[in-house]
Design an enzyme around this catalytic site. Structure first.
Site, PDB file in Angstrom:
ATOM      1  N   HIS A  30     -39.573  47.561   6.071  1.00 36.57           N
ATOM      2  CA  HIS A  30     -39.481  48.921   6.627  1.00 36.57           C
ATOM      3  C   HIS A  30     -40.758  49.658   6.261  1.00 36.57           C
ATOM      4  O   HIS A  30     -40.852  50.289   5.203  1.00 36.57           O
ATOM      5  CB  HIS A  30     -38.235  49.622   6.075  1.00 36.57           C
ATOM      6  CG  HIS A  30     -37.971  50.972   6.671  1.00 36.57           C
ATOM      7  ND1 HIS A  30     -36.711  51.550   6.691  1.00 36.57           N
ATOM      8  CD2 HIS A  30     -38.783  51.865   7.279  1.00 36.57           C
ATOM      9  CE1 HIS A  30     -36.777  52.739   7.271  1.00 36.57           C
ATOM     10  NE2 HIS A  30     -38.038  52.955   7.636  1.00 36.57           N
ATOM     11  N   HIS A  32     -43.815  51.839   8.398  1.00 36.39           N
ATOM     12  CA  HIS A  32     -44.438  52.352   9.625  1.00 36.39           C
ATOM     13  C   HIS A  32     -45.936  52.282   9.400  1.00 36.39           C
ATOM     14  O   HIS A  32     -46.456  52.965   8.503  1.00 36.39           O
ATOM     15  CB  HIS A  32     -44.004  53.796   9.882  1.00 36.39           C
ATOM     16  CG  HIS A  32     -42.515  53.943  10.010  1.00 36.39           C
ATOM     17  ND1 HIS A  32     -41.878  53.960  11.231  1.00 36.39           N
ATOM     18  CD2 HIS A  32     -41.541  54.045   9.071  1.00 36.39           C
ATOM     19  CE1 HIS A  32     -40.564  54.087  11.032  1.00 36.39           C
ATOM     20  NE2 HIS A  32     -40.335  54.134   9.729  1.00 36.39           N
ATOM     21  N   HIS A 210     -33.338  52.754  12.984  1.00 37.82           N
ATOM     22  CA  HIS A 210     -33.079  53.717  11.920  1.00 37.82           C
ATOM     23  C   HIS A 210     -31.708  54.336  12.193  1.00 37.82           C
ATOM     24  O   HIS A 210     -31.423  54.759  13.325  1.00 37.82           O
ATOM     25  CB  HIS A 210     -34.113  54.839  11.923  1.00 37.82           C
ATOM     26  CG  HIS A 210     -35.453  54.465  11.365  1.00 37.82           C
ATOM     27  ND1 HIS A 210     -36.190  53.393  11.788  1.00 37.82           N
ATOM     28  CD2 HIS A 210     -36.194  55.057  10.380  1.00 37.82           C
ATOM     29  CE1 HIS A 210     -37.320  53.333  11.104  1.00 37.82           C
ATOM     30  NE2 HIS A 210     -37.359  54.334  10.241  1.00 37.82           N
ATOM     31  N   GLU A 213     -30.053  57.880   7.969  1.00 30.51           N
ATOM     32  CA  GLU A 213     -31.047  58.464   7.044  1.00 30.51           C
ATOM     33  C   GLU A 213     -30.650  59.929   6.861  1.00 30.51           C
ATOM     34  O   GLU A 213     -30.261  60.350   5.780  1.00 30.51           O
ATOM     35  CB  GLU A 213     -32.471  58.334   7.625  1.00 30.51           C
ATOM     36  CG  GLU A 213     -33.555  58.955   6.748  1.00 30.51           C
ATOM     37  CD  GLU A 213     -34.944  58.925   7.418  1.00 30.51           C
ATOM     38  OE1 GLU A 213     -35.038  58.752   8.640  1.00 30.51           O
ATOM     39  OE2 GLU A 213     -35.947  59.123   6.684  1.00 30.51           O
ATOM     40  N   ASP A 291     -41.548  52.614   3.675  1.00 28.01           N
ATOM     41  CA  ASP A 291     -41.432  53.540   4.810  1.00 28.01           C
ATOM     42  C   ASP A 291     -42.800  54.054   5.277  1.00 28.01           C
ATOM     43  O   ASP A 291     -43.380  53.490   6.204  1.00 28.01           O
ATOM     44  CB  ASP A 291     -40.491  54.706   4.469  1.00 28.01           C
ATOM     45  CG  ASP A 291     -39.788  55.293   5.691  1.00 28.01           C
ATOM     46  OD1 ASP A 291     -39.950  54.748   6.799  1.00 28.01           O
ATOM     47  OD2 ASP A 291     -39.057  56.293   5.546  1.00 28.01           O
TER      48      ASP A 291
HETATM   49  N1  HPA Z   1     -37.481  58.135   9.810  1.00 27.89           N
HETATM   50  C1  HPA Z   1     -37.607  58.282  11.114  1.00 27.89           C
HETATM   51  N2  HPA Z   1     -38.751  58.131  11.760  1.00 27.89           N
HETATM   52  C2  HPA Z   1     -39.827  57.800  11.065  1.00 27.89           C
HETATM   53  C3  HPA Z   1     -39.764  57.632   9.705  1.00 27.89           C
HETATM   54  C4  HPA Z   1     -38.528  57.790   9.039  1.00 27.89           C
HETATM   55  O1  HPA Z   1     -38.382  57.655   7.817  1.00 27.89           O
HETATM   56  N3  HPA Z   1     -41.015  57.306   9.309  1.00 27.89           N
HETATM   57  C5  HPA Z   1     -41.791  57.270  10.402  1.00 27.89           C
HETATM   58  N4  HPA Z   1     -41.072  57.580  11.483  1.00 27.89           N
HETATM   59 ZN    ZN Z   2     -38.716  54.614   8.630  1.00 27.35          ZN
END
Ligand code: HPA
Ligand code: ZN
Length: 355
Positions: A30, A32, A210, A213, A291
């Site tokens: 995970h 980005h 996702h 969260e 992340d």
């Molecule tokens: N959540 C949702 N979108 C995202 C995240 C995240 O933690 N990081 C980069 N885009």
């Molecule tokens: Zn993410």
């Protein structure tokens, strides 16, 4: 459930854990890649391309990294990505990540990328994928890090935009292994992309999203039942629904948890309030990931060491299980997984023997 090897985990003292956490081989699932863009590289690229930034310098930009929720982060994250214009920029960003990953003993990384963040600015998806796939090849060759790309759809945009993104990326199908769903979660439930994911499934792409969260447990359920994802990214809010927790444990659905991210985005008030140990103890297939490490204060090893420092109940067995889960939950081939897990076993056997 994973049957653990016959290693004397209990012999390993807690004081040995930080070094062991750093040294153990691991996968990162995970990440980005746009979230690995460090302020120094943002400013270097801005200067190179003559892009004006609304911050005076690196320190001023870093000072802006005080987030109150997911959206407050996303606004700055998309602004930072505005300096990425050429394939070489994407390649430089990804190589900088791979060097950090190699130093953290990451053997395999599955990188999210957000084509719509770039196509909306007039940067073609071919440029994005050319740069990133170039770095993926170099990571293997120069650093011995295995990597793959996962194309993410921005969920605040509509279904038509996601379909158009998929179509534009399909000529480069050999360069990505799956699709994901990111950006603003609340109000954008997984089922908004049911038809896009059905198409991706027909194409043989791996599916993740996702969910949970900031969004409710119901989003985790629809990601599984409607989108048919193989992993849940974050998923920490599953605890609001005990029946869902039981299901996630029974089905061994991997959760790619990102502890430092969760604190920075105020999903938890502090790291010692994080539910990672509770999730592990409930039998969930939890992994630790970074992340958006350039924004959240640490790469994957910092996520491991700081989480273990904040949660004293975490043990050497948990450390092993987290790394083992990261390989098992990856989309790598079985032969590669076996090699990495054998290496993991050897590292823990040695630590137990030394204790
Ligand atoms: N959540 C949702 N979108 C995202 C995240 C995240 O933690 N990081 C980069 N885009
Ligand atoms: Zn993410």
């Amino acid at each position: 459930m994973t049957t653990l090897p016959d290693i004397a985990f209990d012999a390993i003292p807690r004081a040995a854990l930080p070094a062991l956490l750093r040294r153990m081989p691991k996968a990162e699932l995970h990440l980005h890649i746009e979230g690995s863009l460090e302020p120094e590289l943002i400013f270097a690229l801005a200067q190179q391309h003559g892009v004006a930034l609304p911050y005076a310098d690196v320190e001023a930009l870093r000072r802006a990294y005080a987030f109150t929720d997911l959206q407050s982060f996303l606004d700055i994250y998309y602004a930072g990505a505005s300096v990425l214009l050429q394939a070489a920029d994407f390649e430089a960003m990804a190589m900088a990540y791979f060097e950090r990953a190699a130093a953290d003993n990451v053997r395999h990384a599955e990188l999210f990328f957000d084509p719509q963040t770039h196509t909306e600015r007039g940067v073609p998806v071919s440029t994005v994928i050319e740069g990133l796939s170039g770095a993926v090849a170099r990571a293997k060759q120069e650093l011995g890090v295995s990597a793959s790309l996962i194309l993410c759809f921005l969920r605040h945009l509509d279904e038509a935009s996601a379909f158009a993104t998929l179509e534009a990326a399909l000529p480069f199908r050999q360069h990505f292994i799956g699709v994901g769903l990111d950006s603003s979660e609340r109000g954008n439930p997984p089922e908004k992309f049911a038809r896009v994911y059905a198409r991706c499934r027909e194409l043989g792409l791996h599916l993740v999203a996702h969910a949970g969260e900031e969004g409710p447990p119901a989003y985790i359920e629809t990601a599984l039942d409607v989108l048919k994802v193989e992993r849940i990214d974050h998923g920490v809010r599953c605890v609001d629904d005990p029946a869902l927790v039981q299901r996630l444990a029974r089905e061994q659905v991997p959760l790619t948890v990102c502890p430092l991210s969760n604190v920075k985005l105020c999903v938890f008030d502090a790291l010692d309030k994080h539910n990672l140990k509770a999730l592990l103890d409930a039998g969930l297939k939890v992994t630790i990931n970074s992340d958006d490490p350039a924004y959240f204060g640490g790469y994957v090893n910092a996520n491991y060491t700081e989480t273990f420092a904040a949660l004293p109940a975490l043990t050497a067995r948990d450390a092993y299980l987290l790394a083992r889960n990261s390989f098992e939950a990856s989309f790598a081939g079985d032969a590669d997984k076996a090699v990495w897990i054998a290496e993991l076993d050897a590292v823990f056997r040695e630590a137990a023997a030394r204790a």
